[in-house]
Design a protein around this motif. Structure first.
Motif, PDB file in Angstrom:
ATOM      1  N   VAL A   1       8.208 -18.243  -0.627  1.00 24.98           N
ATOM      2  CA  VAL A   1       6.768 -17.994  -0.538  1.00 24.98           C
ATOM      3  C   VAL A   1       6.061 -18.178  -1.881  1.00 24.98           C
ATOM      4  CG1 VAL A   1       5.014 -16.224  -0.056  1.00 24.98           C
ATOM      5  CG2 VAL A   1       6.953 -16.522   1.496  1.00 24.98           C
ATOM      6  N   PRO A   2       6.615 -17.685  -3.025  1.00 25.57           N
ATOM      7  CA  PRO A   2       5.938 -17.929  -4.292  1.00 25.57           C
ATOM      8  C   PRO A   2       5.732 -19.418  -4.593  1.00 25.57           C
ATOM      9  CG  PRO A   2       7.535 -16.177  -4.563  1.00 25.57           C
ATOM     10  CD  PRO A   2       7.755 -16.754  -3.197  1.00 25.57           C
ATOM     11  N   SER A   3       6.711 -20.263  -4.237  1.00 28.41           N
ATOM     12  CA  SER A   3       6.555 -21.709  -4.444  1.00 28.41           C
ATOM     13  C   SER A   3       5.469 -22.270  -3.538  1.00 28.41           C
ATOM     14  CB  SER A   3       7.879 -22.431  -4.175  1.00 28.41           C
ATOM     15  OG  SER A   3       8.867 -22.031  -5.094  1.00 28.41           O
ATOM     16  N   ALA A   4       5.396 -21.783  -2.310  1.00 28.42           N
ATOM     17  CA  ALA A   4       4.349 -22.226  -1.391  1.00 28.42           C
ATOM     18  C   ALA A   4       2.973 -21.851  -1.904  1.00 28.42           C
ATOM     19  CB  ALA A   4       4.580 -21.621  -0.005  1.00 28.42           C
TER      20      ALA A   4
ATOM     21  N   LEU B   1      -1.635 -11.906   0.820  1.00 29.81           N
ATOM     22  CA  LEU B   1      -2.063 -10.882   1.769  1.00 29.81           C
ATOM     23  C   LEU B   1      -1.289 -10.956   3.076  1.00 29.81           C
ATOM     24  CD1 LEU B   1      -3.869  -8.591   2.671  1.00 29.81           C
ATOM     25  CD2 LEU B   1      -5.668 -10.265   3.211  1.00 29.81           C
ATOM     26  N   SER B   2      -1.084 -12.168   3.587  1.00 29.33           N
ATOM     27  CA  SER B   2      -0.338 -12.306   4.840  1.00 29.33           C
ATOM     28  C   SER B   2       1.087 -11.788   4.689  1.00 29.33           C
ATOM     29  CB  SER B   2      -0.324 -13.776   5.278  1.00 29.33           C
ATOM     30  OG  SER B   2       0.353 -13.926   6.500  1.00 29.33           O
ATOM     31  N   GLU B   3       1.699 -12.094   3.547  1.00 27.61           N
ATOM     32  CA  GLU B   3       3.066 -11.625   3.296  1.00 27.61           C
ATOM     33  C   GLU B   3       3.109 -10.101   3.148  1.00 27.61           C
ATOM     34  OE1 GLU B   3       7.206 -11.944   2.666  1.00 27.61           O
ATOM     35  OE2 GLU B   3       5.712 -13.313   3.517  1.00 27.61           O
ATOM     36  N   ILE B   4       2.073  -9.525   2.511  1.00 28.22           N
ATOM     37  CA  ILE B   4       1.995  -8.064   2.370  1.00 28.22           C
ATOM     38  C   ILE B   4       1.947  -7.405   3.746  1.00 28.22           C
ATOM     39  CG2 ILE B   4       0.516  -6.148   1.629  1.00 28.22           C
ATOM     40  CD1 ILE B   4      -0.364  -7.921  -0.731  1.00 28.22           C
ATOM     41  N   LEU B   5       1.072  -7.940   4.606  1.00 27.21           N
ATOM     42  CA  LEU B   5       0.858  -7.329   5.918  1.00 27.21           C
ATOM     43  C   LEU B   5       2.058  -7.496   6.840  1.00 27.21           C
ATOM     44  CD1 LEU B   5      -2.872  -8.369   6.458  1.00 27.21           C
ATOM     45  CD2 LEU B   5      -2.005  -6.073   5.954  1.00 27.21           C
ATOM     46  N   GLN B   6       2.770  -8.614   6.714  1.00 29.52           N
ATOM     47  CA  GLN B   6       3.952  -8.814   7.555  1.00 29.52           C
ATOM     48  C   GLN B   6       5.190  -8.134   6.971  1.00 29.52           C
ATOM     49  OE1 GLN B   6       4.461 -12.891   9.396  1.00 29.52           O
ATOM     50  NE2 GLN B   6       2.734 -13.378   8.065  1.00 29.52           N
ATOM     51  N   GLY B   7       5.432  -8.350   5.662  1.00 22.73           N
ATOM     52  CA  GLY B   7       6.661  -7.879   5.062  1.00 22.73           C
ATOM     53  C   GLY B   7       6.641  -6.425   4.649  1.00 22.73           C
TER      54      GLY B   7
ATOM     55  N   ALA C   1       7.899 -12.477  -7.623  1.00 28.05           N
ATOM     56  CA  ALA C   1       9.271 -12.868  -7.936  1.00 28.05           C
ATOM     57  C   ALA C   1       9.985 -11.824  -8.797  1.00 28.05           C
ATOM     58  CB  ALA C   1       9.272 -14.220  -8.636  1.00 28.05           C
ATOM     59  N   LYS C   2       9.259 -11.206  -9.720  1.00 32.72           N
ATOM     60  CA  LYS C   2       9.885 -10.301 -10.684  1.00 32.72           C
ATOM     61  C   LYS C   2       9.830  -8.823 -10.272  1.00 32.72           C
ATOM     62  CE  LYS C   2       9.381 -13.181 -14.810  1.00 32.72           C
ATOM     63  NZ  LYS C   2      10.832 -13.355 -14.968  1.00 32.72           N
ATOM     64  N   SER C   3       8.713  -8.421  -9.619  1.00 31.68           N
ATOM     65  CA  SER C   3       8.526  -6.993  -9.337  1.00 31.68           C
ATOM     66  C   SER C   3       8.411  -6.667  -7.863  1.00 31.68           C
ATOM     67  CB  SER C   3       7.283  -6.473 -10.077  1.00 31.68           C
ATOM     68  OG  SER C   3       7.392  -6.701 -11.463  1.00 31.68           O
ATOM     69  N   GLY C   4       8.303  -7.685  -7.024  1.00 25.83           N
ATOM     70  CA  GLY C   4       8.172  -7.445  -5.598  1.00 25.83           C
ATOM     71  C   GLY C   4       6.736  -7.448  -5.122  1.00 25.83           C
ATOM     72  N   ILE C   5       6.552  -7.618  -3.831  1.00 31.89           N
ATOM     73  CA  ILE C   5       5.225  -7.742  -3.234  1.00 31.89           C
ATOM     74  C   ILE C   5       4.400  -6.473  -3.398  1.00 31.89           C
ATOM     75  CG2 ILE C   5       5.816  -6.929  -0.911  1.00 31.89           C
ATOM     76  CD1 ILE C   5       3.775 -10.085  -1.635  1.00 31.89           C
ATOM     77  N   GLY C   6       5.042  -5.331  -3.546  1.00 32.69           N
ATOM     78  CA  GLY C   6       4.326  -4.070  -3.652  1.00 32.69           C
ATOM     79  C   GLY C   6       3.573  -3.876  -4.949  1.00 32.69           C
ATOM     80  N   SER C   7       3.801  -4.744  -5.930  1.00 31.75           N
ATOM     81  CA  SER C   7       3.172  -4.571  -7.246  1.00 31.75           C
ATOM     82  C   SER C   7       1.881  -5.358  -7.408  1.00 31.75           C
ATOM     83  CB  SER C   7       4.155  -5.002  -8.347  1.00 31.75           C
ATOM     84  OG  SER C   7       5.330  -4.230  -8.311  1.00 31.75           O
TER      85      SER C   7
END
Length: 401
Positions: free
Chosen positions: A37-40, A223-229, A354-360
């Motif tokens: 996802v970060p590459s996308a 945002l989409s990744e936050i809401l899904q993951g 990539a380094k701290s996670g989506i929650g940061s």
């Protein structure tokens, strides 16, 4: 309001669909092309880079072109770029298509803001620009959910085909509704485009624009990744939440444009950045709750894009006082600043994930945006100091009548 404003709004809607629909389908693209996802997220970054580079350069090259025909020609390039994305055989070609779409976006919004403000009386300029940008905000309401629904039903490629069709409709609307005798801003050289970069007052506005959007897009890109993951919503539910986000955008866009007309741009921007930083800082605390995250997202939308028409109005107000011959150049540079911020935010957000996670991402975004509270206060102070003994009214810091 002149009907031409609504033609611009239709075109802005098409551009907005292209810019923001990717946020809703980013996980699907990443999965299909077998990248992370970060590459996308580069699809967001390179679109913004295309905007940032093209806005000042091509605005100078096209300064004498008929504005109605130029806007239509830009839409032709926009349509082509989305057809390429629809048919893209590889991620590299998809990236190229995003750059081309960004090029058309950059020049269009550079001239559209000036055209919109020129179609109405001075005291209605903020509302006119807001109407034009309403197309962008409506795209946020519909782009995310439509994109996710199309992606789920027909695949993510169909979303780009739908954007191309929307572009055809937008081009027809401009050819029909835009006046044929639109004025140009006069001959514009590359020197005049970059002259705005040596004026400290304009540089401060560009910095505010860049930092605000950098902070917001650190989180918005994912945002989409936050809401899904993280929150646990399904893809269909994410589409509905984008509607909530977009509803907040529409409310904020309209309210803050009117506030800028009544109270001045500085007052509107202070409210935007104080509340936006709080909303983003709260995101990390509420992202795990399906209920609590919704009002935060609505507030985020209202404040994140409520600054767009206000900043465009503010930079043109400053340019008319400092460099009257370079108003369109200042507008184009501010469009670049918007998208430099978007590109930097998407890039930085990828690093944070990539380094701290989506929650940061919410915490980092909120800290970055809070810097603008200080910068806006400085800008307001300079406005009051510079125009205290002048017969020229301080449009950006006026008091309510």
């Amino acid at each position: 309001m002149p009907v031409g404003l609504y033609a611009l709004a239709v075109a802005a809607f098409a551009m907005g669909m292209a810019e923001f629909i990717v946020v809703g389908i980013l996980p699907a693209i990443a999965y299909d092309i077998h990248i992370d996802v970060p590459s996308a997220g580069l699809l967001v970054t390179l679109y913004a880079v295309g905007v940032a580079i093209s806005a000042p350069v091509l605005t100078a090259v096209t300064s004498q072109a008929n504005r109605r025909l130029l806007a239509s020609g830009l839409m032709c390039l926009f349509i082509l770029s989305n057809i390429i994305a629809w048919l893209a055989p590889s991620f590299s070609v998809l990236l190229i298509s995003r750059v081309l779409a960004g090029v058309s976006h950059g020049v269009f919004f550079s001239i559209a803001s000036v055209i919109a403000s020129g179609l109405v009386a001075k005291e209605k300029a903020g509302r006119a620009i807001s109407i034009m940008f309403t197309g962008l905000t409506v795209a946020l309401v519909t782009g995310g959910p439509v994109g996710t629904m199309i992606s789920e039903a027909f695949g993510w490629r169909a979303a780009f085909l739908g954007i191309a069709v929307t572009g055809v409709i937008a081009m027809a609307a401009m050819l029909i509704w835009l006046p044929k005798n639109l004025k140009t801003s006069g001959a514009s050289s590359f020197l005049s485009q970059f002259e705005v970069l040596i004026k400290p007052r304009l540089l401060l506005v560009f910095a505010i624009t860049t930092i605000g959007h950098c902070g917001s897009f650190v989180a918005f890109t994912f945002l989409s990744e936050i809401l899904q993951g993280q929150t646990g919503y399904s893809l269909t539910s994410v589409g509905l939440i984008f509607v909530c986000y977009g509803a907040g955008v529409m409310l904020g866009n309209n309210y803050f444009a009117r506030l800028a007309d009544r109270r001045g741009a500085i007052t509107a921007l202070l409210w935007v950045y104080v509340m936006l930083s709080l909303a983003l800082l709260t995101l990390g605390l509420t992202a795990s709750s399906k209920v609590a995250v919704i009002p935060v997202i609505i507030a985020w939308g209202a404040f994140a894009f409520g600054n767009v028409p206000v900043l465009q109005l503010y930079v043109m107000q400053q340019a008319k006082k400092i460099l009257p011959h370079a108003t369109e150049a200042a507008s184009s540079m501010n469009i670049s600043a918007f998208n430099i911020g978007i590109a930097a935010g998407a890039w930085l957000g990828g690093i944070v994930v990539a380094k701290s996670g989506i929650g940061s991402v919410g915490e980092v975004a909120g800290i970055i945006v809070s810097i603008n509270v200080i910068l806006v206060l400085i800008s307001g102070y300079l406005d009051r100091r510079n125009y205290a003994n002048s017969s020229v009214p301080c449009d950006s810091c006026q008091e309510p009548s």
